[in-house]
Design a protein around this motif. Structure first.
Motif, PDB file in Angstrom:
ATOM      1  N   CYS A  67     -12.395 -12.313   3.149  1.00  0.00           N
ATOM      2  CA  CYS A  67     -13.380 -11.274   2.805  1.00  0.00           C
ATOM      3  C   CYS A  67     -14.015 -10.667   4.057  1.00  0.00           C
ATOM      4  O   CYS A  67     -14.148  -9.455   4.167  1.00  0.00           O
ATOM      5  N   HIS A  68     -14.415 -11.549   5.004  1.00  0.00           N
ATOM      6  CA  HIS A  68     -15.215 -11.093   6.158  1.00  0.00           C
ATOM      7  C   HIS A  68     -14.362 -10.522   7.298  1.00  0.00           C
ATOM      8  O   HIS A  68     -14.476 -10.953   8.450  1.00  0.00           O
ATOM      9  N   SER A  69     -13.508  -9.581   6.950  1.00  0.00           N
ATOM     10  CA  SER A  69     -12.712  -8.896   7.962  1.00  0.00           C
ATOM     11  C   SER A  69     -12.451  -7.483   7.444  1.00  0.00           C
ATOM     12  O   SER A  69     -12.672  -7.197   6.258  1.00  0.00           O
ATOM     13  N   GLU A  70     -11.993  -6.635   8.327  1.00  0.00           N
ATOM     14  CA  GLU A  70     -11.678  -5.253   7.958  1.00  0.00           C
ATOM     15  C   GLU A  70     -10.687  -5.256   6.790  1.00  0.00           C
ATOM     16  O   GLU A  70     -10.842  -4.509   5.826  1.00  0.00           O
ATOM     17  N   PHE A  71      -9.661  -6.136   6.918  1.00  0.00           N
ATOM     18  CA  PHE A  71      -8.623  -6.225   5.879  1.00  0.00           C
ATOM     19  C   PHE A  71      -9.240  -6.683   4.553  1.00  0.00           C
ATOM     20  O   PHE A  71      -8.974  -6.110   3.497  1.00  0.00           O
ATOM     21  N   GLY A  72     -10.105  -7.730   4.662  1.00  0.00           N
ATOM     22  CA  GLY A  72     -10.731  -8.271   3.455  1.00  0.00           C
ATOM     23  C   GLY A  72     -11.624  -7.248   2.772  1.00  0.00           C
ATOM     24  O   GLY A  72     -11.692  -7.184   1.538  1.00  0.00           O
ATOM     25  N   PHE A  73     -12.290  -6.436   3.590  1.00  0.00           N
ATOM     26  CA  PHE A  73     -13.195  -5.428   3.035  1.00  0.00           C
ATOM     27  C   PHE A  73     -12.403  -4.352   2.289  1.00  0.00           C
ATOM     28  O   PHE A  73     -12.829  -3.858   1.241  1.00  0.00           O
ATOM     29  N   LYS A  74     -11.242  -4.007   2.858  1.00  0.00           N
ATOM     30  CA  LYS A  74     -10.420  -2.963   2.228  1.00  0.00           C
ATOM     31  C   LYS A  74      -9.649  -3.511   1.011  1.00  0.00           C
ATOM     32  O   LYS A  74      -9.297  -2.763   0.112  1.00  0.00           O
ATOM     33  N   ASN A  75      -9.364  -4.817   1.066  1.00  0.00           N
ATOM     34  CA  ASN A  75      -8.617  -5.452  -0.030  1.00  0.00           C
ATOM     35  C   ASN A  75      -9.414  -6.639  -0.572  1.00  0.00           C
ATOM     36  O   ASN A  75      -8.998  -7.788  -0.406  1.00  0.00           O
ATOM     37  N   PRO A  77     -10.702  -9.724  -2.358  1.00  0.00           N
ATOM     38  CA  PRO A  77     -10.016 -10.627  -3.277  1.00  0.00           C
ATOM     39  C   PRO A  77     -10.766 -10.825  -4.596  1.00  0.00           C
ATOM     40  O   PRO A  77     -10.224 -11.377  -5.548  1.00  0.00           O
ATOM     41  N   ARG A  78     -12.019 -10.380  -4.631  1.00  0.00           N
ATOM     42  CA  ARG A  78     -12.802 -10.507  -5.876  1.00  0.00           C
ATOM     43  C   ARG A  78     -13.459  -9.158  -6.169  1.00  0.00           C
ATOM     44  O   ARG A  78     -13.597  -8.316  -5.287  1.00  0.00           O
ATOM     45  N   THR A  79     -13.918  -9.014  -7.379  1.00  0.00           N
ATOM     46  CA  THR A  79     -14.543  -7.735  -7.742  1.00  0.00           C
ATOM     47  C   THR A  79     -16.057  -7.859  -7.852  1.00  0.00           C
ATOM     48  O   THR A  79     -16.754  -6.856  -7.978  1.00  0.00           O
ATOM     49  N   ASP A  80     -16.565  -9.109  -7.783  1.00  0.00           N
ATOM     50  CA  ASP A  80     -17.998  -9.320  -8.023  1.00  0.00           C
ATOM     51  C   ASP A  80     -18.790  -9.466  -6.724  1.00  0.00           C
ATOM     52  O   ASP A  80     -19.850 -10.081  -6.694  1.00  0.00           O
ATOM     53  N   MET A  81     -18.274  -8.907  -5.621  1.00  0.00           N
ATOM     54  CA  MET A  81     -18.958  -9.117  -4.346  1.00  0.00           C
ATOM     55  C   MET A  81     -19.922  -7.982  -4.034  1.00  0.00           C
ATOM     56  O   MET A  81     -19.717  -6.852  -4.455  1.00  0.00           O
ATOM     57  N   ASP A  82     -20.974  -8.328  -3.250  1.00  0.00           N
ATOM     58  CA  ASP A  82     -21.917  -7.317  -2.782  1.00  0.00           C
ATOM     59  C   ASP A  82     -21.295  -6.659  -1.557  1.00  0.00           C
ATOM     60  O   ASP A  82     -21.405  -7.165  -0.434  1.00  0.00           O
ATOM     61  N   MET A  83     -20.606  -5.541  -1.756  1.00  0.00           N
ATOM     62  CA  MET A  83     -19.827  -4.918  -0.674  1.00  0.00           C
ATOM     63  C   MET A  83     -20.714  -4.391   0.453  1.00  0.00           C
ATOM     64  O   MET A  83     -20.293  -4.343   1.601  1.00  0.00           O
ATOM     65  N   LYS A  84     -21.964  -4.011   0.101  1.00  0.00           N
ATOM     66  CA  LYS A  84     -22.887  -3.487   1.137  1.00  0.00           C
ATOM     67  C   LYS A  84     -23.221  -4.600   2.124  1.00  0.00           C
ATOM     68  O   LYS A  84     -23.223  -4.387   3.339  1.00  0.00           O
ATOM     69  N   LYS A  85     -23.499  -5.778   1.571  1.00  0.00           N
ATOM     70  CA  LYS A  85     -23.816  -6.933   2.430  1.00  0.00           C
ATOM     71  C   LYS A  85     -22.582  -7.341   3.229  1.00  0.00           C
ATOM     72  O   LYS A  85     -22.672  -7.689   4.410  1.00  0.00           O
ATOM     73  N   LEU A  86     -21.445  -7.315   2.546  1.00  0.00           N
ATOM     74  CA  LEU A  86     -20.197  -7.730   3.197  1.00  0.00           C
ATOM     75  C   LEU A  86     -19.889  -6.827   4.391  1.00  0.00           C
ATOM     76  O   LEU A  86     -19.442  -7.299   5.450  1.00  0.00           O
ATOM     77  N   GLU A  88     -21.725  -5.625   6.481  1.00  0.00           N
ATOM     78  CA  GLU A  88     -22.501  -5.967   7.691  1.00  0.00           C
ATOM     79  C   GLU A  88     -21.973  -7.222   8.392  1.00  0.00           C
ATOM     80  O   GLU A  88     -22.426  -7.567   9.472  1.00  0.00           O
ATOM     81  N   THR A  89     -21.050  -7.915   7.744  1.00  0.00           N
ATOM     82  CA  THR A  89     -20.590  -9.195   8.313  1.00  0.00           C
ATOM     83  C   THR A  89     -19.066  -9.247   8.405  1.00  0.00           C
ATOM     84  O   THR A  89     -18.422 -10.194   7.952  1.00  0.00           O
ATOM     85  N   LEU A  90     -18.507  -8.181   8.986  1.00  0.00           N
ATOM     86  CA  LEU A  90     -17.046  -8.137   9.151  1.00  0.00           C
ATOM     87  C   LEU A  90     -16.674  -8.508  10.591  1.00  0.00           C
ATOM     88  O   LEU A  90     -17.308  -8.037  11.531  1.00  0.00           O
ATOM     89  N   TYR A  91     -15.687  -9.338  10.740  1.00  0.00           N
ATOM     90  CA  TYR A  91     -15.236  -9.745  12.078  1.00  0.00           C
ATOM     91  C   TYR A  91     -13.728  -9.681  12.156  1.00  0.00           C
ATOM     92  O   TYR A  91     -13.039  -9.816  11.150  1.00  0.00           O
ATOM     93  N   ASP A  92     -13.260  -9.496  13.387  1.00  0.00           N
ATOM     94  CA  ASP A  92     -11.816  -9.453  13.613  1.00  0.00           C
ATOM     95  C   ASP A  92     -11.343 -10.892  13.880  1.00  0.00           C
ATOM     96  O   ASP A  92     -11.789 -11.502  14.863  1.00  0.00           O
ATOM     97  N   PRO A  93     -10.468 -11.437  13.030  1.00  0.00           N
ATOM     98  CA  PRO A  93     -10.035 -12.836  13.224  1.00  0.00           C
ATOM     99  C   PRO A  93      -9.446 -13.074  14.610  1.00  0.00           C
ATOM    100  O   PRO A  93      -9.665 -14.130  15.194  1.00  0.00           O
ATOM    101  N   LYS A  94      -8.734 -12.079  15.142  1.00  0.00           N
ATOM    102  CA  LYS A  94      -8.119 -12.240  16.469  1.00  0.00           C
ATOM    103  C   LYS A  94      -9.193 -12.317  17.553  1.00  0.00           C
ATOM    104  O   LYS A  94      -9.113 -13.121  18.476  1.00  0.00           O
ATOM    105  N   VAL A  95     -10.194 -11.433  17.435  1.00  0.00           N
ATOM    106  CA  VAL A  95     -11.287 -11.422  18.417  1.00  0.00           C
ATOM    107  C   VAL A  95     -12.046 -12.744  18.325  1.00  0.00           C
ATOM    108  O   VAL A  95     -12.367 -13.372  19.341  1.00  0.00           O
TER     109      VAL A  95
END
Lengths: 350, 205
Positions: A67-75, A77-86, A88-95
């Motif tokens: 969930c907490h990545s650019e990919f997770g945000f665009k795809n 895995p659930r529909t019941d998430m607070d996307m606005k909060k999410l 703010e907490t996106l990170y690049d797994p590689k970084v």
């Protein structure tokens, strides 16, 4: 000596030996605790080395990054998430994997409240403070930070944590990052994220002293640095903290006392001279490898940046000064001979 | 009454003194920057950097004017040593500087409106104005726009060769300036050539 006196001495020496043994026990326990503490502290500074643990943590973190990545945000895995909060907490797994904490399990800091979704409501407050692992560092840096411009006002200080400047999901220590240009970009981002954005600056700013109730306006970074020649080039190649922290002794880490514009270094020669303070600042981790390559002073700095005044070639300077002095001496001698001959000629004519 | 010829038009004299002023300014500020040291109180570093940048840009503009004016007026021809016998004339000139000048021998070359410079002068000025100055100015411009320099070279910052060329050509110009000012005293009197540079009128030996 009376028997009673011997008994008294015996008793005293007995008490003393008991005291001695207690002292020893306390010393041993204290040493052990110190060792464990020190080990934990240093372990916190070092990157975990066990490949099995690293792999286990990486696998565990995949669930977070789902969930907490650019990919997770665009795809999602659930529909019941607070996307606005999410968002703010996106990170690049590689970084993250390349950062100081990249080999750790996210839950080592974020706690067990994040095992399931929805996360525990107390999850955020249960996130471990940095001091839990970096106790000695925090103890050493806290007095420096308390003297910092960011801690001058209680209202501002209250909003600051280590993570305000140091993103634990991204940042990499200087000794691991190595390249001074990369270090400058990473560390200056921490400053410029606030000082180059009205929106973020306002989050931390206190009320203006002249106009209570109205937040202090962000000073334009270019304007307040207009005295500094090649301003933008400086920001690419050195860190803001090179000038905005007090000088420390060689081999000591850079201070966390961030200085305001009044106290900040304005003497260019601090860096632009043979005894450049860059040696104890941005290039501190590289100075031990200084070999004066090809005869250059501060060749370790020259490997990244030509710093006029600091990266010189003393032999070339001597040759150039010698040639200029020779020219000057040559024309002076030539002139003197001309004058002498002219006087002699004049004498002969008369 | 000695013979006088009008040798230097106004534009050359203005260019010469502007050039001289800029080069002296760039020398003082350049030395302040290159040899920056708390023990060496020359021009304050940030001030020296600003003055050096501005004076450098003005010098580039002045050089462009010099080249264009030379083409337009045909003055460029003065810098070309005219064969035959260039080497012989150079040797004759060098001998005069090394020996004849002390004995009070007359100048081996007669200045004319058609040919202002002796052979050695023409070669030296040509090298200075068409080889050394362009290298100095181009490296200076790269210093102003460091993105033009290679990123890295031989394990060092790519700006290093640019900096060394700028430094060395600067040193050559300073040495030339010292010799040039001194040779200015070798006219009919010690000050006559300086007067020529102000008035344009040259007094024959």
């Amino acid at each position: 000596m009376s028997k009673a006196r011997f008994k008294e001495i015996d008793q005293l020496s007995g008490e003393s030996s008991v005291l001695m043994s207690w002292q020893k026990t306390i010393t041993v326990v204290a040493t052990f605790v110190a060792c464990v503490w020190s080990f934990q502290t240093h372990a916190a500074d070092a990157v975990a080395a066990d490949p099995e643990v690293v792999e286990k943590n990486r696998k565990a973190n995949e669930a977070c990054f789902a969930c907490h990545s650019e990919f997770g945000f665009k795809n999602p895995p659930r529909t019941d998430m607070d996307m606005k909060k999410l968002a703010e907490t996106l990170y690049d797994p590689k970084v993250f994997a390349g950062s100081n904490h990249g080999t750790m399990d996210c839950r080592q800091c974020h706690g067990q409240g994040y095992n399931d979704y929805p996360h525990s409501v107390t999850g955020k407050s249960e996130t471990s403070p940095c001091a839990e692992c970096h106790a000695t560092k925090v103890a050493r840096l806290e007095p420096q930070y308390d003297a910092s411009v960011h801690a001058r006002l209680e209202s501002v200080k209250a909003k600051f944590t280590c993570a305000t400047c140091h993103d634990p999901h991204i940042d990499l220590g200087a000794t691991l990052l190595k390249d001074p240009h990369k270090i400058a970009i990473q560390d200056n981002k921490a400053c410029l994220d606030c000082h180059n954005s009205d929106e973020v600056f306002a989050k931390y700013a206190a009320d203006d002293e002249k106009t209570p109730g109205i937040k202090k306006k962000r000073p334009d970074v270019d304007t307040i640095h207009d005295w500094l020649p090649n301003t933008r080039l400086h920001w690419k190649t050195v860190r803001c903290v090179e000038c905005h922290t007090p000088e420390v002794k060689a081999n000591r880490p850079i201070s966390h006392e961030i200085l305001d514009k009044e106290k900040a270094e304005k003497n260019c020669l601090s860096c632009h001279s043979a005894n450049s303070s860059l040696r104890t600042r941005l290039y501190r981790h590289l100075v031990k490898d200084e070999q004066e390559r090809f005869g250059f002073t501060n060749s370790i700095i020259l490997s990244s940046s030509y710093v006029i005044g600091a990266t010189r070639h003393p032999l070339l300077d001597k040759i150039v000064i010698g040639l200029v002095l020779l020219t000057l001496g040559g024309v002076l001698i030539h002139g003197a001979i001309r004058v002498i001959f002219a006087i002699r000629r004049k004498g002969k004519t008369q | 009454m000695s013979e006088r010829i009008y040798l230097l038009p106004l534009w050359i004299r203005i260019w010469h003194w502007a050039n001289a002023l800029l080069i002296i300014t760039l020398t003082v500020t350049g030395v302040s920057l290159h040899f920056a040291d708390p023990q060496l109180p020359l021009v304050e570093f940030s001030l020296a950097a600003r003055i050096h940048d501005i004076a450098g840009i003005v010098l580039v503009a002045l050089y462009v004017f010099f080249v264009i004016a030379n083409i337009v007026t045909g003055n460029w021809w003065q810098y070309v040593p005219k064969p035959p016998g260039v080497m012989e004339r150079c040797v004759k000139q060098a001998r005069w500087y090394a020996y004849g000048i002390f004995r009070g021998e007359p100048h081996p070359y007669r200045v004319s409106e058609e040919a202002n410079f002796n052979a050695m002068q023409a070669i030296a000025y040509w090298v200075m104005m068409y080889v050394v100055m362009p290298v100095m100015l181009i490296t200076g411009l790269i210093f102003l726009i460091p993105e033009l320099a290679p990123d890295r070279l031989f394990g060092f910052d790519g700006l290093l060769p640019v900096a060394i060329l700028h430094y060395l050509t600067g040193a050559v110009i300073i040495m030339f300036m010292i010799a040039h000012i001194y040779l200015g005293t070798t006219g009919k009197t010690a000050t006559s050539m300086f007067k020529t540079m102000f008035t344009g009128w040259y007094e024959q030996h």
